[in-house]
Enzyme design. Sequence first.
Site, PDB file in Angstrom:
ATOM      1  N   ARG A  68     -10.219  -0.381  15.312  1.00 57.62           N
ATOM      2  CA  ARG A  68     -10.109   0.431  14.108  1.00 57.62           C
ATOM      3  C   ARG A  68     -11.110  -0.084  13.086  1.00 57.62           C
ATOM      4  NH1 ARG A  68      -4.281   1.028  11.122  1.00 57.62           N
ATOM      5  NH2 ARG A  68      -4.832  -1.015  10.306  1.00 57.62           N
ATOM      6  N   MET A 112       8.646  24.817  -0.213  1.00 59.95           N
ATOM      7  CA  MET A 112       7.970  23.786  -0.982  1.00 59.95           C
ATOM      8  C   MET A 112       8.968  22.944  -1.776  1.00 59.95           C
ATOM      9  SD  MET A 112       4.940  24.127  -3.818  1.00 59.95           S
ATOM     10  CE  MET A 112       3.907  25.118  -2.780  1.00 59.95           C
ATOM     11  N   TYR A 166      12.131  31.824   4.261  1.00 57.91           N
ATOM     12  CA  TYR A 166      10.856  32.488   4.511  1.00 57.91           C
ATOM     13  C   TYR A 166      10.688  32.848   5.983  1.00 57.91           C
ATOM     14  CZ  TYR A 166       9.139  31.200  -0.149  1.00 57.91           C
ATOM     15  OH  TYR A 166       8.946  31.065  -1.493  1.00 57.91           O
ATOM     16  N   LYS A 219       0.835  -1.207   0.000  1.00 59.64           N
ATOM     17  CA  LYS A 219       0.000   0.000   0.000  1.00 59.64           C
ATOM     18  C   LYS A 219       0.869   1.257   0.000  1.00 59.64           C
ATOM     19  CE  LYS A 219      -0.327  -0.294   5.064  1.00 59.64           C
ATOM     20  NZ  LYS A 219      -1.111  -0.875   6.172  1.00 59.64           N
TER      21      LYS A 219
END
Length: 369
Positions: free
Chosen positions: A136, A313, A264, A38
């Site tokens: 779950r 990013m 930033y 997965k």
Amino acid sequence: MAKAQETILEIDLSALTHNFNYLKSKLQPQTKFLAVVKAFAYGSDSIEVAKHLETLDVDYFAVAYANEGVNLRDAGITTPILVLHPQPINFKTIIERCLEPSIYSARILNEFIKVAKANSQTNYPVHIKFNTGLNRLGFWENDIDYIVSQLNETKSIVAKSLFSHLAASEDLKEVEFTNSQIKKFEHIAKEFENKIGYKPWVHLCNTSGIINYPNAHLDMVRSGIGLYGFGNSALEDKNLKPIASLKSIISQIHNIDKDESVGYNRAYKSQGFETIATIPIGHADGINRIYGNGKGFVFINEIKVPIIGNVCMDMIMVNVTGVDCKEGDEVIVFNFKNKASVLAESANTISYEILTSISQRVKRIYLAD
Ligand SMILES: *Cc1c(COP(=O)(O)O)cnc(C)c1O
């Protein structure tokens, strides 16, 4: 091995073979091996990994969602695929693509029987999931009578296996709890078999279950993280080889004065005359912002250097003051030696999360077995 000239995830298929053989060596010869592929095979590449595992005669695959199984079928994978967490909207596709659903609730059972019948199926294989303490997904023990009555009423589907999932198989402080899950599951399986009158396969162990609970391997085990080289313990990590190395390159180097800022929000302020390297990997590649501001690190010419300021990013900046390096040099984010699990720990997370975060933007390169 050529040095990285851009950001790449290098996938070592010989390490995958090693891990598969190592985990298999823990099993009885008749125990089947399901490979969990997965989430792009834990952030690597589900297609290449599944193709390679097919050459090693893996018995089964599992994915979480139906579309992951469709991708494997599109790539020509023919091994049975268990879909761990399907929804009714996927059921027609599941049948068309020969995927096998986990049936984890009455809603799912009844919907799947309906769709199997509508598609003229007989004895379509399904896998009945029981909750034994993870809380779950899964039926409860007292649902057995209901499941058996529904199965007895239809010819459309058949219970190929019964399974459950351990909540803390890696945690040796939870041995008692895990043993209670094992006992509960064995009890459920026996009751189910008695009532239905045949013996579906039973399976319970994930990677840490394989390692820590050899008496609970049952008919099949389901391994994910171990195949990718992590054993959730220092001891087992020594026996496994991480298959994925995340590498990059120094794009540019800046020399900055004291009290300059980097990145930033001016989140980093230089302490003196410093050397800063910019690396083309950012939060869109899977280096989450949590790794910024000194938490995370990379390796340049074997030296560990911190990520400074905020993760952008598409970039990070690292402090290479005093480090012998130049533009174009290779950067190791993690590899078989500087492990992803250690980088994950720096941000209070686990190997699973950092591996599965590596985004599809990062180019995959394969080292043949
Ligand atoms: C993801 C998953 C696994 C694999 O667990 P690992 O710890 O990666 O070996 C096994 N079973 C189920 C139900 C899962 O969801």
